[in-house]
Design a protein around this motif. Structure first.
Motif, PDB file in Angstrom:
ATOM      1  N   VAL A 249      -3.817  -8.131 -27.756  1.00 38.97           N
ATOM      2  CA  VAL A 249      -3.728  -6.673 -27.850  1.00 38.97           C
ATOM      3  C   VAL A 249      -5.058  -6.053 -27.462  1.00 38.97           C
ATOM      4  N   CYS A 250      -4.995  -4.756 -27.099  1.00 38.44           N
ATOM      5  CA  CYS A 250      -6.207  -4.016 -26.725  1.00 38.44           C
ATOM      6  C   CYS A 250      -7.167  -3.941 -27.910  1.00 38.44           C
ATOM      7  N   GLY A 251      -8.458  -3.806 -27.578  1.00 39.26           N
ATOM      8  CA  GLY A 251      -9.464  -3.665 -28.614  1.00 39.26           C
ATOM      9  C   GLY A 251      -9.414  -2.285 -29.253  1.00 39.26           C
ATOM     10  N   VAL A 252     -10.173  -2.099 -30.324  1.00 40.98           N
ATOM     11  CA  VAL A 252     -10.214  -0.833 -31.060  1.00 40.98           C
ATOM     12  C   VAL A 252     -10.714   0.279 -30.138  1.00 40.98           C
ATOM     13  N   GLY A 253      -9.997   1.426 -30.160  1.00 42.93           N
ATOM     14  CA  GLY A 253     -10.400   2.593 -29.366  1.00 42.93           C
ATOM     15  C   GLY A 253      -9.802   2.626 -27.979  1.00 42.93           C
ATOM     16  N   SER A 254      -9.026   1.586 -27.629  1.00 42.68           N
ATOM     17  CA  SER A 254      -8.383   1.574 -26.323  1.00 42.68           C
ATOM     18  C   SER A 254      -6.912   1.204 -26.494  1.00 42.68           C
ATOM     19  N   TYR A 255      -6.156   1.522 -25.472  1.00 46.31           N
ATOM     20  CA  TYR A 255      -4.719   1.233 -25.536  1.00 46.31           C
ATOM     21  C   TYR A 255      -4.142   1.337 -24.135  1.00 46.31           C
ATOM     22  N   GLY A 256      -2.882   0.994 -24.074  1.00 47.27           N
ATOM     23  CA  GLY A 256      -2.144   1.224 -22.853  1.00 47.27           C
ATOM     24  C   GLY A 256      -2.310   0.151 -21.810  1.00 47.27           C
ATOM     25  N   LYS A 257      -1.907   0.481 -20.595  1.00 47.25           N
ATOM     26  CA  LYS A 257      -1.902  -0.449 -19.487  1.00 47.25           C
ATOM     27  C   LYS A 257      -3.316  -0.914 -19.182  1.00 47.25           C
ATOM     28  N   SER A 258      -3.466  -2.232 -19.175  1.00 51.79           N
ATOM     29  CA  SER A 258      -4.769  -2.872 -18.931  1.00 51.79           C
ATOM     30  C   SER A 258      -5.807  -2.438 -19.951  1.00 51.79           C
ATOM     31  N   CYS A 259      -5.355  -1.784 -21.015  1.00 49.21           N
ATOM     32  CA  CYS A 259      -6.230  -1.327 -22.105  1.00 49.21           C
ATOM     33  C   CYS A 259      -7.322  -0.391 -21.602  1.00 49.21           C
ATOM     34  N   ILE A 260      -6.997   0.381 -20.530  1.00 51.00           N
ATOM     35  CA  ILE A 260      -8.031   1.240 -19.950  1.00 51.00           C
ATOM     36  C   ILE A 260      -8.016   2.652 -20.538  1.00 51.00           C
ATOM     37  N   LYS A 261      -7.009   2.984 -21.298  1.00 54.95           N
ATOM     38  CA  LYS A 261      -6.960   4.324 -21.872  1.00 54.95           C
ATOM     39  C   LYS A 261      -7.793   4.390 -23.139  1.00 54.95           C
ATOM     40  N   VAL A 262      -8.470   5.535 -23.298  1.00 54.54           N
ATOM     41  CA  VAL A 262      -9.365   5.725 -24.441  1.00 54.54           C
ATOM     42  C   VAL A 262      -8.681   6.627 -25.451  1.00 54.54           C
ATOM     43  N   CYS A 263      -8.643   6.191 -26.655  1.00 52.84           N
ATOM     44  CA  CYS A 263      -7.946   6.941 -27.706  1.00 52.84           C
ATOM     45  C   CYS A 263      -8.488   8.355 -27.867  1.00 52.84           C
ATOM     46  N   SER A 264      -9.779   8.547 -27.649  1.00 51.32           N
ATOM     47  CA  SER A 264     -10.385   9.871 -27.844  1.00 51.32           C
ATOM     48  C   SER A 264     -10.021  10.854 -26.729  1.00 51.32           C
ATOM     49  N   ASP A 265      -9.453  10.353 -25.645  1.00 57.46           N
ATOM     50  CA  ASP A 265      -9.065  11.232 -24.547  1.00 57.46           C
ATOM     51  C   ASP A 265      -7.689  11.860 -24.761  1.00 57.46           C
ATOM     52  N   ARG A 266      -7.016  11.456 -25.776  1.00 55.97           N
ATOM     53  CA  ARG A 266      -5.688  12.007 -26.036  1.00 55.97           C
ATOM     54  C   ARG A 266      -5.797  13.457 -26.516  1.00 55.97           C
ATOM     55  N   HIS A 267      -4.709  14.205 -26.395  1.00 57.24           N
ATOM     56  CA  HIS A 267      -4.665  15.609 -26.835  1.00 57.24           C
ATOM     57  C   HIS A 267      -3.690  15.740 -28.001  1.00 57.24           C
ATOM     58  N   CYS A 268      -4.060  15.011 -29.059  1.00 55.95           N
ATOM     59  CA  CYS A 268      -3.209  15.042 -30.247  1.00 55.95           C
ATOM     60  C   CYS A 268      -3.369  16.375 -30.956  1.00 55.95           C
TER      61      CYS A 268
END
Length: 665
Positions: A249-268
């Motif tokens: 699984v992706c490391g903490v703070g990342s997610y998604g395809k190839s784990c390249i997405k950054v959790c802080s970039d989301r617009h929650c």
């Protein structure tokens, strides 16, 4: 990954929420299809005993892609399609009764290029001798049977006894066609190669699975992973997974395809702390203009909170982009709509136009403002003069006026300065040029009837010489001049009484040489009623006698007839006076009277005189007698008058007048 071992399901690398997948789906983010008619567990999938026709394996993820596909063969004894109908009891058999046959082949069209791994052949159990020598090919085109890649050869004893009834072989390759081919003659009593088998399966793992029985789950993105190691050919994992085998699984703070997405970039919308390694889902939803589980996708064709507003529902003016947050129309709204996204209609009867900026009550409609379309504010009956535009709010531009601003200021015929032009009436402040009328001086005088300033001139009232046929609208000018006694371009002005007369009133009364009273001066002729003074002639006594030729009253006398003493070159027009006197025998101022000569007393003359005297006396006597008779008749009618007569002059019985003789002294 789910593996059945001794009836126990082992979960390996499958992350799901039990019961959350829609019907027919299961596994990691519900990415796997169930291939069983019922009893598909949302976490583990299907049980092998419940697989649908054409599917097999521990989780029903192995598909026979040859089932019911199109087949062909080199010859037919039993139909070639029997080998793909799913029934192992009905077999294919090539022809054997033609000694010219040197090879036999059977082909199945898989319908598209397919990654082949496992091929299973179900042989007839009664003719094992025909199993040996079969060659398996994978081809891209249906050309020569051996044009493809030879992926496997069936070899064994000539009688085939060492070749199993159900032969499972590994035949790796990619192609559209699978071909079984042989040139081997194994029969003792038949000398041609023969193919006969009951079913051919081409088993392919469903996407996301691998292994001998397609029981392992790889997390490759789209590609079928390696059938042995599970390595993704593209090296790209499904979202939330990493490494070459896509099993971490992706490391903490990342997610998604190839784990390249950054959790802080989301617009929650709310708390942004939780971040699923696969989806990055915002549990509390997204900010306006964003959507997707992780709120990183801008609204497309939608905008606003939860992307709930459809861009195509906006009433934008022209082509406009659609801001994913506000839906703003870059060029504003089409008439009749307002707000940044142009989704609210103008208030009926109050406002209209682009952004509802138009005021219904401010329009200059011809007949009230009762109707006010939201889009245009159009005045159905047109505008008041001086206003234009569909909504009658625009003043006529410079140089125009009137209804619909259709009139040109330059077309007016104003007197004097034409620069001032009222946008409503176009009024000529200084009046109109001759021949034009109306407030704006655009109405021409009626031809042949009126003319001049404000068309006040009456064509028929002119005193034109030769009639009033021609009557210019501007001046009313008499082309042939005026009748005597009138003047002016239009011959409507009478000569000033007692001062002027004649054609054009060009003659002056005081210059006439009238005899006697000069107070009367007819304006047409200037005629001298008592004639002219001596030395002048003509009706108006303005023509002098010709110098040296004529003179006197009416210039009736000729200078040449005078009997002047000396030179006769001077001849005054009035008297014809001879300045040096008359010649002998002539008298008078102009020497035209001859002096009388004395008569001689001859007997003949004397006799003539006597006879003349007697004749005169006789004529007088006759006249007297006639007068007396007339007088007598009057006395008979009036007795009183008779008695008044002198009795001495009347006879008693016959009253005859007495002729008195007059004695010549």
């Amino acid at each position: 990954m789910a593996v059945w071992a001794s009836g126990v399901l082992l979960l390996v690398g499958v992350t799901v929420v039990a019961g959350s997948c829609p019907a027919g789906r299961y596994g990691n983010i519900c990415s796997y299809y169930c291939h069983c008619p019922d009893n598909c567990n949302p976490t583990s999938g299907c049980h092998p005993a419940s697989c649908s026709r054409g599917w097999s394996g521990r989780t029903c993820q192995k598909e026979n892609v040859a089932l019911n596909k199109i087949t062909s063969s080199s010859s037919v004894h039993y139909s070639s399609s029997n080998a793909v109908n799913g029934d192992e009891t009905r077999c294919f058999h090539s022809a054997y009764n033609n000694n010219t046959i040197t090879s036999a082949w059977w082909r199945v069209d898989l319908g598209e290029g397919t990654m082949v791994h496992d091929v299973i052949i179900y042989f007839r159990t009664d003719y094992k001798v025909r199993r040996n020598g079969i060659q398996i090919y994978i081809a891209d085109i249906a050309a020569s049977p051996t044009d493809g890649v030879n992926c496997y050869n069936v070899t064994g004893n000539r009688d085939g006894t060492d070749i199993p009834d159900v032969l499972k072989v590994t035949c790796s390759g990619e192609g559209r066609y699978l071909v079984l081919y042989t040139t081997t003659v194994n029969n003792d009593n038949v000398n041609v190669p023969i193919l006969d088998f009951c079913e051919v399966e081409v088993d392919v793992c469903a996407p996301g699975t691998f292994g001998a029985d397609c029981e392992n789950y790889c997390h490759c993105d789209g590609d079928v992973c390696n059938y042995v190691a599970g390595v993704c050919p593209s090296g790209v994992c499904l979202p939330g997974w990493q490494t070459d085998t896509c099993d971490r699984v992706c490391g903490v703070g990342s997610y998604g395809k190839s784990c390249i997405k950054v959790c802080s970039d989301r617009h929650c919308k709310d708390d942004n702390s939780t971040c699923d390694h696969v989806t990055g889902e915002c549990v509390g939803g997204c900010e306006a203009g964003w959507n997707g589980a992780d709120c990183t996708e801008k609204c497309v064709n939608f905008y606003g909170e939860s992307c709930a507003y459809l861009c195509s529902s906006r009433k934008c003016n022209g082509i406009s982009s659609c801001n994913h947050v506000t839906g703003e129309c870059e060029r504003g709204c089409v008439p009749g709509w307002k707000h940044i996204d142009c989704t609210e209609a103008c208030i009926q009867g109050v406002e209209y136009g682009a952004n509802c900026s138009g005021n219904c009550s401010a329009r200059m409609c011809e007949v009230g403002n009762a109707t006010c379309p939201q889009d245009s504010g159009r005045c159905e009956n047109g505008c008041h003069p001086g206003w234009k535009g569909e909504d009658c709010t625009t003043v006529c531009g410079v140089g125009r006026y009137g209804t619909n601003c259709s009139k040109l200021c330059s077309d007016r015929h104003c007197k004097g300065d034409n620069s001032s032009c009222d946008h409503v009436t176009g009024q000529c402040v200084g009046g109109c040029e001759a021949g034009w009328d109306g407030t704006d001086c655009t109405e021409t005088c009626i031809q042949g009837v009126e003319y001049g300033a404000k068309c006040s001139g009456n064509c028929s009232a002119r005193k034109c010489e030769g009639g009033n046929d021609a009557c210019p609208q501007d001046s009313g000018r008499c082309e042939n001049g005026c009748q005597s006694g009138f003047k002016g371009e239009d011959c409507t002005q009478a000569c000033v009484q007692g001062m002027e007369y004649g054609v054009g009133c060009l003659k002056t009364c005081s210059t006439r040489m009238c005899q006697g009273d000069t107070s009367t001066c007819p304006r047409d002729t200037g005629r001298c009623t008592d004639g002219c003074q001596a030395g002048w002639r003509g009706k108006d006594c303005t023509t002098a006698c010709v110098q040296g030729m004529e003179y006197g009253v009416g210039c009736a006398k000729l200078c040449s007839t005078r009997m002047c003493q000396g030179a006769t070159s001077t001849c005054p027009q009035d008297t014809g006076r001879c300045t040096d006197g008359c010649q002998a025998g002539w008298k008078g101022e102009d020497c035209t009277t001859e002096i009388s000569k004395p008569l001689s007393a001859s007997p003949a003359v004397i006799a003539g005189v006597v006879v003349a005297a007697i004749a005169v006396v006789a004529m007088v006597a006759v006249v007297v007698v006639l007068l007396r008779r007339r007088s007598h008749r009057k006395q008979s009618d009036n007795h009183s008058e008779i008695h008044k007569e002198d009795p001495l002059e009347m006879g008693v019985d016959n009253p005859v007048p007495v002729l008195r003789r007059t004695r010549t002294m």
